[in-house]
Write a protein that holds these residues in place. Structure first.
Motif, PDB file in Angstrom:
ATOM      1  N   UNK A   1       0.805  -1.232   0.000  1.00 28.04           N
ATOM      2  CA  UNK A   1       0.000   0.000   0.000  1.00 28.04           C
ATOM      3  C   UNK A   1       0.836   1.280   0.000  1.00 28.04           C
ATOM      4  N   UNK A   2       2.013   1.262   0.616  1.00 28.82           N
ATOM      5  CA  UNK A   2       2.881   2.436   0.597  1.00 28.82           C
ATOM      6  C   UNK A   2       3.366   2.697  -0.825  1.00 28.82           C
ATOM      7  N   UNK A   3       3.882   1.640  -1.461  1.00 25.12           N
ATOM      8  CA  UNK A   3       4.343   1.785  -2.843  1.00 25.12           C
ATOM      9  C   UNK A   3       3.190   2.239  -3.738  1.00 25.12           C
ATOM     10  N   UNK A   4       2.030   1.629  -3.585  1.00 24.21           N
ATOM     11  CA  UNK A   4       0.894   1.937  -4.446  1.00 24.21           C
ATOM     12  C   UNK A   4       0.430   3.388  -4.277  1.00 24.21           C
ATOM     13  N   UNK A   5       0.447   3.884  -3.046  1.00 22.62           N
ATOM     14  CA  UNK A   5       0.075   5.279  -2.824  1.00 22.62           C
ATOM     15  C   UNK A   5       1.036   6.210  -3.566  1.00 22.62           C
ATOM     16  N   UNK A   6       2.320   5.930  -3.480  1.00 24.67           N
ATOM     17  CA  UNK A   6       3.299   6.750  -4.191  1.00 24.67           C
ATOM     18  C   UNK A   6       3.140   6.611  -5.705  1.00 24.67           C
ATOM     19  N   UNK A   7       2.831   5.421  -6.157  1.00 20.48           N
ATOM     20  CA  UNK A   7       2.618   5.168  -7.588  1.00 20.48           C
ATOM     21  C   UNK A   7       1.426   5.965  -8.101  1.00 20.48           C
ATOM     22  N   UNK A   8       0.342   5.996  -7.334  1.00 21.04           N
ATOM     23  CA  UNK A   8      -0.850   6.745  -7.746  1.00 21.04           C
ATOM     24  C   UNK A   8      -0.579   8.249  -7.805  1.00 21.04           C
TER      25      UNK A   8
END
Length: 190
Positions: free
Chosen positions: A161-168
């Motif tokens: 979820x941390x990576x995905x938030x930054x990706x978004x």
């Protein structure tokens, strides 16, 4: 292998791959035995002949998906003596992994609370991430109080979820790793 056994194994593999693709496309919650059967080109009864229940087919799907998409190998960063280089290498490896497997992780994180068959594999992966975080933290020579904070930070950094938030947020990969390093510096007191 007899022709019959070979045909059964091919059918089983089609069912597993159909399940994997459906999980990635529509998520585990929306994947029904009927949808699996249709995508695999078999009858529902055939799915049940190979897998007695949803949990069994999901376990086979997870095993197959992980064989095609193995998580980052700690040995790839374990050779670094410098704990900071080790951390950066691990974060880079996890973020590259998440980038190449994003669709499955998005649907799995979305559906895990409502799909009991998904909870075991997700907990296993969370355990893997926690072990990596603990190992990375152990490389730093810090007191126990700071070690807890560092381990929590590293675990957060390595979580999908941390990576995905930054990706978004359209953060480039190199900036993501730099941010993670800044968070680590903050908790280390550097």
């Amino acid at each position: 292998m007899s022709e019959r056994a070979k045909a059964q194994e091919e059918t089983r593999q089609r069912i597993v791959e159909a399940t994997m693709h459906l999980h990635e496309e529509i998520g585990a919650r929306a994947t029904t035995i009927s949808a699996i059967a249709e995508k695999a080109g078999v009858q529902r009864l055939t799915v049940y002949r190979h897998f007695p229940d949803e949990t069994a087919v999901f376990q086979a799907c997870t095993s197959h998906w992980l064989s095609l998409n193995p998580p980052p190998d700690p040995a790839s960063w374990g050779s670094f003596d410098d704990p900071r280089r080790r951390f950066d290498a691990a974060v880079t490896a996890f973020y590259a992994y998440y980038a190449s497997t994003r669709r499955m992780w998005v649907s799995s994180h979305r559906d895990v609370a409502e799909v009991p068959a998904l909870q075991g594999p997700m907990a296993e992966f969370a355990g893997f991430v926690a072990k990596v975080a603990a190992d990375l933290t152990g490389a730093f020579k810090i007191g126990e109080n700071r070690a807890q904070k560092v381990e929590a930070t590293v675990g957060h950094v390595l979580a999908f979820p941390t990576w995905d938030d930054l990706e978004q947020r359209n953060i480039p990969d190199s900036v993501k790793v730099g941010l993670a390093g800044s968070w680590l510096n903050g908790v280390l007191g550097s």
